[in-house]
Design an enzyme around this catalytic site. Structure first.
Site, mmCIF file in Angstrom:
data_model
loop_
_atom_site.group_PDB
_atom_site.id
_atom_site.type_symbol
_atom_site.label_atom_id
_atom_site.label_comp_id
_atom_site.label_asym_id
_atom_site.label_seq_id
_atom_site.Cartn_x
_atom_site.Cartn_y
_atom_site.Cartn_z
ATOM 1 N N LYS A 5 56.970 84.149 90.598
ATOM 2 C CA LYS A 5 56.903 84.031 92.099
ATOM 3 C C LYS A 5 57.055 85.544 92.219
ATOM 4 O O LYS A 5 58.155 86.101 92.032
ATOM 5 C CB LYS A 5 58.052 83.350 92.802
ATOM 6 N N ARG A 32 56.402 83.030 106.662
ATOM 7 C CA ARG A 32 57.838 83.213 107.236
ATOM 8 C C ARG A 32 57.814 83.307 108.772
ATOM 9 O O ARG A 32 58.830 82.934 109.348
ATOM 10 C CB ARG A 32 58.097 84.819 106.814
ATOM 11 N N LYS A 78 62.473 91.506 99.293
ATOM 12 C CA LYS A 78 62.929 90.475 98.118
ATOM 13 C C LYS A 78 62.465 90.971 96.771
ATOM 14 O O LYS A 78 62.636 90.069 95.809
ATOM 15 C CB LYS A 78 62.322 89.152 98.519
ATOM 16 N N GLU A 90 59.936 84.576 81.840
ATOM 17 C CA GLU A 90 60.550 83.550 82.889
ATOM 18 C C GLU A 90 60.080 82.329 82.577
ATOM 19 O O GLU A 90 61.007 81.231 82.552
ATOM 20 C CB GLU A 90 59.843 83.953 84.462
ATOM 21 N N LYS A 105 52.943 81.993 91.743
ATOM 22 C CA LYS A 105 52.747 82.012 93.172
ATOM 23 C C LYS A 105 52.744 83.775 93.552
ATOM 24 O O LYS A 105 53.656 84.315 92.653
ATOM 25 C CB LYS A 105 53.963 81.620 93.847
ATOM 26 N N SER A 136 50.349 80.964 101.802
ATOM 27 C CA SER A 136 49.865 81.181 103.608
ATOM 28 C C SER A 136 49.044 82.448 103.669
ATOM 29 O O SER A 136 47.875 82.309 104.179
ATOM 30 C CB SER A 136 51.211 81.248 104.342
ATOM 31 N N TYR A 170 47.299 74.883 101.663
ATOM 32 C CA TYR A 170 47.188 74.686 102.874
ATOM 33 C C TYR A 170 45.971 74.040 103.158
ATOM 34 O O TYR A 170 45.532 73.316 104.380
ATOM 35 C CB TYR A 170 47.233 75.862 103.960
HETATM 36 C C1 PBG Z 1 61.036 80.262 100.321
HETATM 37 C C2 PBG Z 1 59.561 80.074 100.442
HETATM 38 C C3 PBG Z 1 58.574 81.031 100.436
HETATM 39 C C4 PBG Z 1 57.453 80.467 100.223
HETATM 40 C C5 PBG Z 1 57.473 79.253 99.827
HETATM 41 N N1 PBG Z 1 58.938 79.198 99.498
HETATM 42 C C6 PBG Z 1 58.740 82.375 101.314
HETATM 43 C C7 PBG Z 1 59.394 83.592 100.690
HETATM 44 O O1 PBG Z 1 59.838 83.502 99.461
HETATM 45 O O2 PBG Z 1 59.698 84.615 101.414
HETATM 46 C C8 PBG Z 1 56.109 81.300 100.814
HETATM 47 C C9 PBG Z 1 54.869 80.125 100.873
HETATM 48 C C10 PBG Z 1 53.856 80.783 101.503
HETATM 49 O O3 PBG Z 1 53.654 81.842 101.779
HETATM 50 O O4 PBG Z 1 52.898 79.900 101.588
HETATM 51 N N2 PBG Z 1 61.667 80.826 99.524
#
Ligand code: PBG
Length: 328
Positions: A199, A209, A221, A237, A252, A278, A317
């Site tokens: 990720k 968010r 992050k 990982e 992701k 998203s 989505y």
């Molecule tokens: C929470 C999480 C996030 C997403 C999925 N789980 C946001 C982040 O890590 O800040 C993002 C999913 C998306 O953007 O569609 N940890």
């Protein structure tokens, strides 16, 4: 070697719809899709999410209706995200462990109404965190091991409520092993773990968010999510998550990380998922709104690209729209 021109003419197999269908290497099925769903407190209310066109936060009653429909379309799984009221947020994620919280109630309601639908849940503290971070904050640091303890308990709360698969998205070190051990000890050996293995610290999570009001209150992050320049690190990982007992690995975001997906496909026999996040969805919608590309064509091409690169499962989505399209 295939025959050279003119004996070999690749266009022969492109000459009609029938031939193209016959020779299509990658195909999509509704069972490939994981549909992300957002849940909020209340009844009979859907709150549209401006940054995710066509998506709303749903109260439990409407969430259950939506799940019935997704199940009837043959969707593989749903992935739940809860919007937590600000008053319940703190630094330790206490509400994440409340067996009467929104998440466990949502899981129970879905499993009662549509028991065959696979329910996956997000494991991370950000929606519960007053800082909007995925872990417990000390000073400016996100502390690893104390966070992992809470995440493991959170996974057990979701398992108790009936979740089929928990999906840790926090990127703390050692969390897959800790969750696996907690599930075993808690009497839930059959609950699966979909690990957010690679990720990345991506700009593409912005619309998500907004949907959960979970943007980090300070900093970013980058001390826990991976840096976009790294691909070999994803293999590291993956090896850790596999050794710690993950059942499914995930990359992701999706389209900007196809090389990572392809590398993991070569490296692991486990099922591989990808999250078309998203910001990817929002980009395609925004461009289509300007008339600069055709949304449905963009949907199919992007989903095929993810599958072709090695994904067995696609969190997207577009899940419902694509499943509907495949029925036609
Ligand atoms: C929470 C999480 C996030 C997403 C999925 N789980 C946001 C982040 O890590 O800040 C993002 C999913 C998306 O953007 O569609 N940890």
């Amino acid at each position: 070697m295939t025959a050279p021109y003119p004996l070999g003419r690749p266009r022969r197999l492109r000459a009609s719809v029938g031939l193209r269908r016959l020779t299509q290497e990658t195909t999509l099925s509704p069972a490939d899709f994981i549909a992300p769903l957002f849940v909020e407190e209340g009844t009979a209310t859907r709150t549209p999410i401006a940054s995710l066109p066509g998506h709303s936060r749903l109260t439990l009653d409407l969430l259950v209706d939506e799940c019935r429909e997704l199940y009837s379309l043959g969707i593989g799984a749903v992935l739940l995200f809860a919007k937590v009221p600000d008053a319940l947020k703190d630094n330790t994620g206490a509400e994440a462990l409340n067996p009467g919280g929104l998440y466990p109630r949502a899981i129970k309601a879905i499993k009662a109404a549509v028991p065959e639908l696979v329910v996956m849940t997000d494991i991370a503290l950000d929606p519960f965190s007053s800082y909007g971070h995925d872990g417990i904050v000390e000073g400016e640091r996100i502390v690893n091991d104390a966070t992992v303890d809470v995440l493991a308990q959170m996974a057990v709360v979701h398992a108790q409520a009936g979740a089929d698969v928990v999906a840790p998205s926090d990127m703390m070190d050692g969390r897959i092993g800790a969750i696996r051990r907690a599930l075993e000890a808690g009497g839930y050996p059959e609950v699966g773990i979909l690990a957010y293995t690679a990720k990345y610290a991506s700009c593409l999570y912005g619309p998500f968010r907004d949907a959960l009001d979970s943007a980090p209150g300070f900093g970013d992050k980058q001390t826990y999510q991976m840096q976009p320049g790294n691909a070999r690190e994803a293999l590291r990982e993956a090896a850790l998550d596999e050794a710690e007992g993950a059942d499914i690995l995930m990359v992701k975001p999706g389209l900007w990380y196809l090389d990572v997906l392809y590398r993991l496909r070569q490296a692991t026999p486990l099922p591989l998922a990808v999250y078309q996040v998203s910001g990817e969805y929002a980009q395609l919608h925004a461009t289509a709104d300007r008339g600069w590309l055709h949304l449905e064509n963009a949907m199919w091409e992007s989903l095929l690209a993810l599958k072709r690169a090695g994904a067995d499962l696609i969190a997207t989505y577009f899940a419902k729209a694509a499943a509907q399209g495949l029925q036609r």
